[in-house]
Design a protein around this motif. Structure first.
Motif, short mmCIF file in Angstrom:
data_model
loop_
_atom_site.label_atom_id
_atom_site.label_comp_id
_atom_site.label_asym_id
_atom_site.label_seq_id
_atom_site.Cartn_x
_atom_site.Cartn_y
_atom_site.Cartn_z
N ASN A 173 0.82 -1.21 0.00
CA ASN A 173 0.00 0.00 0.00
C ASN A 173 0.85 1.26 0.00
O ASN A 173 0.61 2.19 -0.76
N LYS A 174 1.85 1.34 0.86
CA LYS A 174 2.69 2.54 0.96
C LYS A 174 3.87 2.44 0.00
O LYS A 174 4.40 1.36 -0.26
N ILE A 175 4.29 3.57 -0.53
CA ILE A 175 5.46 3.62 -1.40
C ILE A 175 6.70 3.56 -0.53
O ILE A 175 6.86 4.38 0.39
N PRO A 176 7.61 2.60 -0.76
CA PRO A 176 8.76 2.41 0.14
C PRO A 176 9.72 3.60 0.16
O PRO A 176 9.75 4.44 -0.75
N GLN A 177 10.52 3.62 1.20
CA GLN A 177 11.41 4.75 1.48
C GLN A 177 12.44 5.00 0.37
O GLN A 177 12.67 6.14 -0.03
N GLU A 178 13.09 3.93 -0.14
CA GLU A 178 14.10 4.11 -1.18
C GLU A 178 13.50 4.70 -2.44
O GLU A 178 14.12 5.50 -3.14
N VAL A 179 12.28 4.29 -2.75
CA VAL A 179 11.59 4.81 -3.93
C VAL A 179 11.23 6.28 -3.73
O VAL A 179 11.37 7.10 -4.64
N HIS A 180 10.79 6.64 -2.52
CA HIS A 180 10.47 8.04 -2.22
C HIS A 180 11.68 8.94 -2.44
O HIS A 180 11.55 10.06 -2.95
N LYS A 181 12.87 8.46 -2.06
CA LYS A 181 14.08 9.26 -2.25
C LYS A 181 14.27 9.59 -3.73
O LYS A 181 14.62 10.71 -4.10
N LYS A 182 14.04 8.58 -4.57
CA LYS A 182 14.25 8.77 -6.01
C LYS A 182 13.18 9.65 -6.64
O LYS A 182 13.45 10.43 -7.56
#
Length: 347
Positions: A173-182
């Motif tokens: 459901n949530k967008i993961p942290q590493e993806v958010h950084k990108k």
């Protein structure tokens, strides 16, 4: 680049995450008296009656595998994420938590227990990519699934509990942290230049030709300028596409070819079944348009000096920022010099 960067400490910026890495090439001269690992066992049978991923065998969760002849996927019997989780949140002063839901799947690459990606035929790797596409589309279309992470942990040194060639998919459901950084860096570049940051990066790398390992009509494989792991690599499509489902048949064939070539080179570095964690980063499945996204696949392998000496991420790496010893250019030079034929097939 300044010539002294080949043998003196310096920092490099990861343009995708915005994070810096310390490079210390002079440290390769230090002696090693630390921990060594056992060599990876490569002499495996085509079928193992005790393997819970081989065709027709029983799994640990009680299911029975079909007599599959193509790549096969199923719901992980010990999933880290569950689909029907009640939405809840918790806040108490500086303590925060929230529920998370999702679906975890296992993807068996081949019915043959001994066939890792570098030993598979290109046509069989095309079948793996086709299954990745199918899972990305089907999982990503489910309500409440906003991100689909495809990955592979290869080798016991990377925590893989079963040598049968397989990967995993975690859709959540949530967008993961590493993806958010990108996402932030991809968006900023797109809004400023109207081009993917990886389009511009590929163009520059092809001109410099210092870190390019492999290239065909549709894909390149390279060692990123900002690589953290000793032999870290990235596979990128030349055409800006947001996700794996958008690959044409020709691009899928080219992707399979470069996947095989790259993993053969990995095995040839130390004449061993080279361990790594590999993952595909692509656009979230949150229903939003993501014109900034340019899908890419990264490989993070731990081996540094030999088949039994790994790179440890400890101390400074944990408390300050990532650090590596050999430069990306030195690693690229090593990998480019390797045969395109798997070491097991050489005299």
């Amino acid at each position: 680049m300044p010539t002294n960067f080949n043998d003196s400490p310096h920092r490099r910026l990861n343009i995708l995450t915005g994070e810096w890495i310390l490079v210390s090439p002079h440290r390769t001269k230090r002696p090693w008296q630390g921990k060594t690992e056992k060599s990876t066992v490569t002499d495996l049978p085509a079928y193992d009656p005790s393997c819970y991923l081989c065709p027709t065998n029983g799994r640990m969760g009680g299911g029975i595998n079909p007599d599959y002849q193509k790549p096969f996927s199923f719901i992980n019997d010990f999933s880290a994420l569950l689909p029907d989780v009640k939405e809840e949140s918790y806040e108490n002063g500086l303590l925060y938590a929230e529920s998370e839901s999702g679906i975890c799947k296992v993807v068996c690459f081949s019915p043959d227990h001994s066939k890792t990606l570098p030993l598979m035929n290109v046509s069989d790797i095309v079948d793996v990519i086709s299954l990745w596409q199918k899972e990305y589309m089907e999982l990503g279309s489910k309500e409440g699934i906003n991100h689909v992470q495809i990955f592979e942990n290869k080798g016991s040194i990377m925590g893989c509990s079963n040598p049968h060639p397989h990967g995993q998919i975690w859709a959540q459901n949530k967008i993961p942290q590493e993806v958010h950084k990108k996402i932030g860096n991809l968006k900023a570049h797109w809004e400023k230049h109207g081009r993917s940051i990886l389009e511009d990066y590929i163009e520059q790398e092809l001109k410099l030709d210092e870190r390019i390992l492999l290239e065909n009509e549709h894909f390149v494989a390279l060692i990123p300028y900002w690589a953290v792991w000793p032999y870290e690599t990235m596979i990128l499509p030349k055409r800006k596409i947001a996700n794996i489902a958008l690959l044409t048949e020709d691009e899928k064939q080219a992707y399979a070819e470069i996947l095989k070539q790259l993993t053969v080179k990995y095995d040839n570095i130390f004449n061993t079944s080279f361990p790594y964690s590999a993952g595909i980063h692509q656009a979230p499945t949150d229903g939003q348009e993501h014109p900034e996204w340019h899908f890419h696949m990264s490989f993070y392998p731990p081996l540094l000096r030999s088949a039994t000496v790994k790179k440890f991420m400890v101390g400074y790496e944990m408390f300050a920022n990532p650090q590596r010893d050999i430069t990306a250019e030195q690693a690229a030079e090593t990998m480019k010099s390797l045969s395109d034929l798997h070491y097991s097939l050489l005299d």
